[in-house]
Design an enzyme around this catalytic site. Structure first.
Site, PDB file in Angstrom:
ATOM      1  N   CYS A 384       1.233 -11.120  -3.664  1.00 54.29           N
ATOM      2  CA  CYS A 384       1.196  -9.857  -4.408  1.00 54.29           C
ATOM      3  C   CYS A 384       2.155  -9.917  -5.599  1.00 54.29           C
ATOM      4  CB  CYS A 384       1.468  -8.691  -3.463  1.00 54.29           C
ATOM      5  SG  CYS A 384       0.661  -7.198  -4.045  1.00 54.29           S
ATOM      6  N   HIS A 510      -2.548  -9.559   0.739  1.00 53.79           N
ATOM      7  CA  HIS A 510      -1.517  -9.892   1.730  1.00 53.79           C
ATOM      8  C   HIS A 510      -2.124 -10.647   2.908  1.00 53.79           C
ATOM      9  CE1 HIS A 510       1.723  -7.281   0.071  1.00 53.79           C
ATOM     10  NE2 HIS A 510       0.673  -6.697  -0.479  1.00 53.79           N
ATOM     11  N   GLU A 512      -0.645 -12.199   5.076  1.00 54.03           N
ATOM     12  CA  GLU A 512       0.241 -12.096   6.249  1.00 54.03           C
ATOM     13  C   GLU A 512      -0.171 -10.975   7.202  1.00 54.03           C
ATOM     14  OE1 GLU A 512       0.980 -11.204   3.188  1.00 54.03           O
ATOM     15  OE2 GLU A 512       2.400  -9.553   3.074  1.00 54.03           O
TER      16      GLU A 512
HETATM   17  N1  GLN Z   1       4.540  -4.001  -7.548  1.00 57.95           N
HETATM   18  C1  GLN Z   1       3.328  -4.730  -7.612  1.00 57.95           C
HETATM   19  C2  GLN Z   1       2.117  -3.814  -7.785  1.00 57.95           C
HETATM   20  O1  GLN Z   1       2.158  -2.646  -7.474  1.00 57.95           O
HETATM   21  C3  GLN Z   1       3.147  -5.617  -6.400  1.00 57.95           C
HETATM   22  C4  GLN Z   1       3.009  -4.880  -5.105  1.00 57.95           C
HETATM   23  C5  GLN Z   1       3.236  -5.731  -3.897  1.00 57.95           C
HETATM   24  O2  GLN Z   1       3.852  -6.797  -3.984  1.00 57.95           O
HETATM   25  N2  GLN Z   1       2.797  -5.265  -2.742  1.00 57.95           N
HETATM   26  O3  GLN Z   1       1.092  -4.272  -8.202  1.00 57.95           O
END
Ligand code: GLN
Length: 548
Positions: A384, A510, A512
């Site tokens: 992310c 994600h 994970e």
């Molecule tokens: N801050 C980033 C976004 O909102 C990544 C979010 C995250 O890592 N879950 O896109």
């Protein structure tokens, strides 16, 4: 008449005794006996969900396929059971009150005074029973967050008491988890805190059916007898849960204590089969007896609290078990990484993960770590925000886009390689408004990720507002950083992978959240494998240098 049985798990004496793990373990054991089981967590805080909570408060925010931001215990439930949870599996006091207040505003209570009892307790009961609807599960296991005696847990305990009364003793079961501290000075295990916490439960009208005692040392039969006598619990229903080196051993030990058997007996559950814990035991053996080790540097900004990255750590351990490999994770504070010290901090790592996150604190260190992994050919997995950092780094250092950034950190950047998603532009409220839950991704054939997943279509869970800015895609691809996974409906870039590097992959989703004990996630499996290969190369290089 419903056939679903309801189990409540409460905690006493202190928090952090591992109620989530005990609940998940019991659920897994019951599942192994052929029962369909689901687990629910009732959280006593007033936030509607943990999505707006800083990870320092309660650790990682877990996301379900249907897009709920939930307590990290749901991650344990999925990892142990291998079954997906949904919005209904996590209820908070905030959610309960929100629902009751909405009903009151609609006039549903017909002029009555709205009170904790019965209105709040009724709503809690409704949420618990919702999971048992249409008998879709044989067992609904509900973990009540907090510690017995807390003011905020009271309505949940009361709702449980009422359900036991309404459904009858063979349809509901109360398991209470407490601590039996060991006093080194006298060499004794002390049961008084347990007696007191059971007394608190009794004051609230609940007689626990089973006690699970967390202890540093094994319980003697004297201790068990004493607890049984003073707490009105059958002797064999006093179960010990001693400290273990891996959480995945807990179900095996609880089975030795016959927790599943006693549960089945007390709930009159019929037609259960003999559990086959062979494959699970094999994983535990692999975890406990590794034949090699690999060092992974986890770069993030919430590293002071290991729970902030719970799912990533567990996914690494599942993947490590595949290779009988101990994954030694070093959490590295991204705020501490600079151009000058990056080599010193990361040189010994065989693989680098840049973690998810929000806001600009520590962002520079994450970008530097991504560059280091790319240049030194160290396996890299950006998750992310980690993927976004890899994109920013590449834009700056390979494409020559000076000061390229995400508009999350720098609104006025000339090169907004990561930008706010179109549908996010009008959103002002913070809670539950990100791009959440599972979304489709089409994988480009011939890429590394295609080989890893061995599939063209995947679905992975998301939690973000920003995305790769497709205006720049051609430049990235021409330079060898490919969008190897794309959402087929929105064209949103889901995966970036660098050609000519052993493993340099960034994912907007994600992975994970969906790795389980019995089914480790392919990206983590291959990341660990690649890090292992790197460790061998790294060792050879060091030996050559030493000989010189
Ligand atoms: N801050 C980033 C976004 O909102 C990544 C979010 C995250 O890592 N879950 O896109």
């Amino acid at each position: 008449m419903s056939f679903t049985k309801y189990i409540f798990v409460t905690g006493g004496v202190t928090s952090s005794l591992g109620k989530g793990i005990v609940s998940a373990s019991l659920a897994m054991l019951l599942q192994e006996r052929g029962l369909s089981v689901t687990i629910q967590k009732l959280d006593p805080y007033i936030n509607v969900d943990p999505g707006t909570l800083n990870p320092y408060e309660h650790g990682e925010c877990y996301v379900t396929v249907d897009g709920a931001e939930t307590d990290l215990d749901l991650g344990h439930y999925e990892r142990f059971l291998g079954v997906e949870t949904t919005k209904a599996n996590n209820v908070t006091t905030g959610k309960i009150y929100q629902e009751v207040i909405e009903k009151e505003r609609r006039g549903d209570f017909l002029g009555k005074t709205v009170q904790v009892i019965p209105h709040i307790t009724d709503e809690i009961k409704r949420r618990v029973m919702l999971l048992g609807q249409e008998d879709q599960y044989d067992v609904v296991l509900t973990e009540i967050g907090g510690t017995v005696g807390d003011i905020e847990s009271l309505p949940y305990i009361e709702a449980g008491r009422q359900l036991k009364f309404e459904l009858g003793p063979t349809n509901t079961l109360f398991i209470h988890l407490t601590l039996v501290p060991y006093l080194a000075a006298t060499g004794e295990l002390k049961t008084k805190p347990t007696q007191h916490s059971v007394k608190v439960l009794l004051e609230n009208g609940i007689q626990p059916d089973i006690l699970v005692l967390r202890a540093e040392k094994n319980l003697t039969s004297d201790i068990r007898r004493k607890v049984a006598l003073f707490c009105n619990v059958e002797m064999d229903a006093v179960i010990e849960s001693v400290d273990v080196s891996t959480i995945y051993e807990v179900p095996l030990l609880l089975q030795k204590e016959r927790l599943d058997e006693i549960t089945i007996r007390k709930l009159n559950l019929e037609k259960t089969k003999t559990p086959d814990l062979g494959p699970w035991t094999e994983v535990v053996n692999r975890l406990k007896n590794p034949e090699c080790a690999v060092k992974i540097g986890l770069v993030g900004k919430y590293v002071e609290l290991a729970d902030s990255y719970k799912s990533i750590m567990e996914s690494l351990s599942h993947a490590g078990a595949t290779y009988r490999c101990k994954v030694e994770i070093t959490c590295i504070h991204s705020e501490k990484i600079t151009e000058d010290n990056v080599n010193e901090i990361l040189a010994e790592q065989h693989g680098i993960i840049v973690a998810p996150g929000f806001g600009d604190r520590g962002i520079d260190g994450k970008i530097i770590a991504a560059r280091y992994a790319r240049e030194q050919e160290i396996p890299f997995l950006g998750i992310c925000l980690g993927m976004q950092c890899a994109v920013i780094e590449f834009a700056r250092n390979i494409l020559g886009y000076k000061d390229a950034h995400s508009t999350e950190m720098d609104k006025g950047t000339k090169y907004p390689v990561i930008d706010l998603m179109e549908e996010q532009k009008g959103i002002t409220e913070k809670g539950g408004t990100m791009r959440l839950g599972a979304w489709d991704c089409k994988i480009r054939e011939g890429t590394k990720v295609h080989k890893f997943y061995n599939k063209t279509f995947i679905r992975e869970r998301h939690r973000h507002r920003y995305e790769f800015n497709n205006t720049f895609l051609k430049a990235f691809e021409d330079a060898g950083f490919l969008a190897s996974g794309i959402n087929p409906d929105s064209n949103l870039v889901e995966i970036m992978e660098l050609t000519g590097h052993p493993f340099f992959i960034g994912v907007q989703f994600h992975p994970e959240y969906s790795s389980t004990v019995m089914k480790p996630h392919p990206l983590f499996i291959h990341f660990v494998k690649s890090s292992l290969d790197h460790s061998v190369k790294h060792k050879d290089k060091k030996e050559v240098l030493a000989r010189k």
